[in-house]
Write an enzyme that holds these catalytic residues in place. Structure first.
Site, mmCIF file in Angstrom:
data_model
loop_
_atom_site.group_PDB
_atom_site.id
_atom_site.type_symbol
_atom_site.label_atom_id
_atom_site.label_comp_id
_atom_site.label_asym_id
_atom_site.label_seq_id
_atom_site.Cartn_x
_atom_site.Cartn_y
_atom_site.Cartn_z
ATOM 1 N N GLU A 46 -64.490 -52.745 -18.208
ATOM 2 C CA GLU A 46 -65.192 -52.417 -17.015
ATOM 3 C C GLU A 46 -65.849 -53.339 -16.518
ATOM 4 O O GLU A 46 -66.716 -53.819 -16.990
ATOM 5 C CB GLU A 46 -65.746 -51.019 -17.498
ATOM 6 C CG GLU A 46 -66.690 -50.204 -16.558
ATOM 7 C CD GLU A 46 -67.331 -48.941 -17.019
ATOM 8 O OE1 GLU A 46 -67.805 -48.172 -15.987
ATOM 9 O OE2 GLU A 46 -67.465 -48.984 -18.170
ATOM 10 N N LYS A 106 -62.469 -44.471 -11.573
ATOM 11 C CA LYS A 106 -63.104 -43.510 -12.632
ATOM 12 C C LYS A 106 -63.192 -42.052 -12.060
ATOM 13 O O LYS A 106 -63.987 -42.099 -10.902
ATOM 14 C CB LYS A 106 -64.415 -44.249 -13.185
ATOM 15 C CG LYS A 106 -65.351 -43.684 -14.062
ATOM 16 C CD LYS A 106 -66.393 -44.667 -14.616
ATOM 17 C CE LYS A 106 -67.097 -43.896 -15.887
ATOM 18 N NZ LYS A 106 -68.343 -45.031 -16.049
ATOM 19 N N CYS A 160 -64.237 -45.975 -19.275
ATOM 20 C CA CYS A 160 -65.635 -45.557 -20.060
ATOM 21 C C CYS A 160 -65.520 -44.180 -20.393
ATOM 22 O O CYS A 160 -64.948 -43.514 -21.116
ATOM 23 C CB CYS A 160 -66.781 -46.227 -19.310
ATOM 24 S SG CYS A 160 -68.261 -46.194 -20.386
#
Length: 284
Positions: A46, A106, A160
């Site tokens: 990330e 995301k 994440c």
């Protein structure tokens, strides 16, 4: 063969010019080493670069050239431009060095980390909460699975915090993902129980979807997980390096991807009736 690269650079150090140079050196070193082991899919962590890579000609050229040298598809964690604000994204680069048009962003942002809910209110009432945010400005969430149709298979992305929400990997699998890609940071947790717990969430996502999952973490744990949730390779926290393993793109659907949490909701509904049934049994 897939690879996950672990550069081991703290998030607190990612924002300087020197950090970019170190990131480039480590990503190049370990990507080339993985390619020598036969890796055709290489996943970076990330925000491997804490900037909008597509607006940086030198970084684009570096990544493009590296993909050609590796003869592999490279997944790059970086920021990208959304409709109004920046997004935390995954870019997909073909073995010929071209950037694919698909960009995964995301979908579940971290509150008070990547955005501040009710920012105006908290700025006025509890300004300390706005000060702990990672960024000065909020990020914008992604809106869909944004699958990438690469030479390494149809890739579904997670970043994440995304990985603790089973509905997101279900969306990707239902849309046709054959391999799940998970880029994460986790450097905040160092070598605490949190990094191991977060990695276990990835195992659940692999089992639920019946897909191999490649997890690249900035400072660890990086892992490659098969469709049954078994670890094929793992890089311990707080060390730099890479891992490789053989993966198999999967096109089928599991029972869970077909019905989701329907059975859970049915069980909830039954359990909710038990107190009423008990009460009726008492009075009758």
């Amino acid at each position: 063969t897939a690879a996950a690269i672990q550069p081991n650079i703290s998030s607190h150090e990612k924002w300087g010019v020197e950090s970019v140079r170190i990131s480039m050196e480590r990503l190049e070193k370990y990507s080339l080493a993985a390619a020598e082991q036969g890796a055709k899919l290489i996943v970076w962590s990330e925000t491997a670069f804490a900037s909008d890579v597509l607006d940086d000609e030198s970084l684009c050229q570096f990544i493009s050239d590296l993909a050609v040298r590796c003869k592999a598809t490279i997944v790059v964690g970086a920021f990208s431009q959304g409709e109004k604000l920046d997004r935390n994204s995954l870019l997909f680069v073909n073995p010929d060095g071209s950037f694919r048009s698909e960009i995964y962003s995301k979908r579940h942002l971290v509150p008070f980390g990547e955005y501040v809910p009710w920012r105006a209110f908290f700025s006025a009432v509890i300004p300390q909460l706005t000060e702990i945010a990672m960024l000065e400005e909020d990020l914008e969430p992604g809106t869909d699975s944004a699958l990438a149709y690469t030479e390494a298979g149809v890739l579904g992305g997670l970043i994440c915090f995304d990985s603790i929400y089973e509905t997101l990997s279900l969306d990707s699998a239902r849309d046709g993902a054959e391999v799940m890609i998970l880029s994460t940071n986790d450097s905040w947790f160092l070598d605490s129980a949190a990094v191991y717990m977060h990695n276990c969430q990835a195992k659940l996502r692999a089992v639920e979807t019946g897909k191999y999952l490649v997890r690249s973490a900035n400072t660890g744990i990086s892992s490659i997980i098969d469709a049954n949730g078994r670890l094929l390779a793992m890089k311990e926290p707080l060390v730099e390096g890479y891992i490789t393993a053989e993966i198999c793109p999967k096109t089928g659907q599991t029972l869970y991807t077909k019905i989701g949490n329907t059975a859970v909701y049915l069980l909830y509904s039954i359990l909710m009736q038990l107190p009423l049934a008990y009460f009726l049994a008492l009075i009758l």
